[in-house]
Design a protein around this motif. Structure first.
Motif, mmCIF file in Angstrom:
data_model
loop_
_atom_site.group_PDB
_atom_site.id
_atom_site.type_symbol
_atom_site.label_atom_id
_atom_site.label_comp_id
_atom_site.label_asym_id
_atom_site.label_seq_id
_atom_site.Cartn_x
_atom_site.Cartn_y
_atom_site.Cartn_z
ATOM 1 N N PHE A 7 0.831 -1.197 0.000
ATOM 2 C CA PHE A 7 0.000 0.000 0.000
ATOM 3 C C PHE A 7 0.870 1.253 0.000
ATOM 4 O O PHE A 7 0.613 2.201 -0.751
ATOM 5 C CB PHE A 7 -0.925 0.005 1.219
ATOM 6 C CG PHE A 7 -1.777 1.235 1.309
ATOM 7 C CD1 PHE A 7 -2.898 1.362 0.511
ATOM 8 C CD2 PHE A 7 -1.440 2.266 2.171
ATOM 9 C CE1 PHE A 7 -3.681 2.492 0.575
ATOM 10 C CE2 PHE A 7 -2.217 3.407 2.239
ATOM 11 C CZ PHE A 7 -3.345 3.521 1.438
ATOM 12 N N GLN A 8 1.903 1.263 0.811
ATOM 13 C CA GLN A 8 2.785 2.425 0.890
ATOM 14 C C GLN A 8 3.491 2.651 -0.442
ATOM 15 O O GLN A 8 3.599 3.783 -0.918
ATOM 16 C CB GLN A 8 3.816 2.240 2.000
ATOM 17 C CG GLN A 8 4.681 3.463 2.226
ATOM 18 C CD GLN A 8 5.582 3.308 3.433
ATOM 19 O OE1 GLN A 8 5.547 2.295 4.119
ATOM 20 N NE2 GLN A 8 6.398 4.303 3.694
ATOM 21 N N LYS A 10 2.469 1.733 -3.461
ATOM 22 C CA LYS A 10 1.491 2.186 -4.441
ATOM 23 C C LYS A 10 1.150 3.664 -4.206
ATOM 24 O O LYS A 10 1.031 4.450 -5.148
ATOM 25 C CB LYS A 10 0.230 1.321 -4.363
ATOM 26 C CG LYS A 10 -0.676 1.462 -5.534
ATOM 27 C CD LYS A 10 0.023 0.968 -6.784
ATOM 28 C CE LYS A 10 -0.968 0.700 -7.875
ATOM 29 N NZ LYS A 10 -0.318 0.325 -9.108
ATOM 30 N N SER A 11 1.018 4.038 -2.964
ATOM 31 C CA SER A 11 0.722 5.422 -2.607
ATOM 32 C C SER A 11 1.833 6.357 -3.084
ATOM 33 O O SER A 11 1.570 7.426 -3.638
ATOM 34 C CB SER A 11 0.543 5.542 -1.095
ATOM 35 O OG SER A 11 0.336 6.873 -0.729
ATOM 36 N N GLU A 12 3.067 5.942 -2.896
ATOM 37 C CA GLU A 12 4.204 6.744 -3.350
ATOM 38 C C GLU A 12 4.225 6.863 -4.869
ATOM 39 O O GLU A 12 4.535 7.921 -5.412
ATOM 40 C CB GLU A 12 5.502 6.142 -2.838
ATOM 41 C CG GLU A 12 5.697 6.300 -1.347
ATOM 42 C CD GLU A 12 6.906 5.552 -0.815
ATOM 43 O OE1 GLU A 12 7.641 4.926 -1.625
ATOM 44 O OE2 GLU A 12 7.125 5.588 0.409
ATOM 45 N N TRP A 14 1.605 6.809 -6.867
ATOM 46 C CA TRP A 14 0.534 7.738 -7.240
ATOM 47 C C TRP A 14 0.949 9.185 -6.979
ATOM 48 O O TRP A 14 0.672 10.067 -7.777
ATOM 49 C CB TRP A 14 -0.750 7.417 -6.492
ATOM 50 C CG TRP A 14 -1.447 6.186 -6.986
ATOM 51 C CD1 TRP A 14 -1.351 5.615 -8.217
ATOM 52 C CD2 TRP A 14 -2.359 5.374 -6.249
ATOM 53 N NE1 TRP A 14 -2.133 4.497 -8.294
ATOM 54 C CE2 TRP A 14 -2.774 4.333 -7.104
ATOM 55 C CE3 TRP A 14 -2.849 5.429 -4.954
ATOM 56 C CZ2 TRP A 14 -3.674 3.364 -6.703
ATOM 57 C CZ3 TRP A 14 -3.748 4.459 -4.555
ATOM 58 C CH2 TRP A 14 -4.152 3.437 -5.419
ATOM 59 N N GLN A 15 1.614 9.409 -5.866
ATOM 60 C CA GLN A 15 2.066 10.762 -5.559
ATOM 61 C C GLN A 15 3.092 11.243 -6.587
ATOM 62 O O GLN A 15 3.047 12.390 -7.035
ATOM 63 C CB GLN A 15 2.658 10.826 -4.155
ATOM 64 C CG GLN A 15 1.621 10.735 -3.060
ATOM 65 C CD GLN A 15 2.245 10.732 -1.676
ATOM 66 O OE1 GLN A 15 3.457 10.587 -1.533
ATOM 67 N NE2 GLN A 15 1.412 10.883 -0.662
#
Length: 69
Positions: A7-8, A10-12, A14-15
């Motif tokens: 999750f972390q 993937k979040s990075e 996207w950012q």
């Protein structure tokens, strides 16, 4: 790799994508602004200031939208 790590990561991703899109949009707007500046009559300073404010607001809105995505 655990779920939290995935999750972390993937979040990075996207950012980073949002930042890249915002940078691209900013560069496009700057390129358009230069062309318009060349075409405009320099005797219209009020219109220039209004256009610049509108352009900045638009860039900020795009950045916020891209960053939120």
């Amino acid at each position: 790799m655990g779920m939290k790590d995935q999750f972390q990561e993937k979040s990075e991703q996207w950012q980073n994508q949002a930042r890249q899109k915002a940078d691209q949009a900013r560069e496009q707007m700057q390129g358009r602004g230069r062309r318009r500046d060349e075409e405009m009559d320099p005797s219209q300073p009020q219109r220039d200031r209004e256009r610049d404010r509108d352009r900045e607001r638009e860039q900020e809105d795009r950045f916020d939208q891209d960053y939120d995505a």
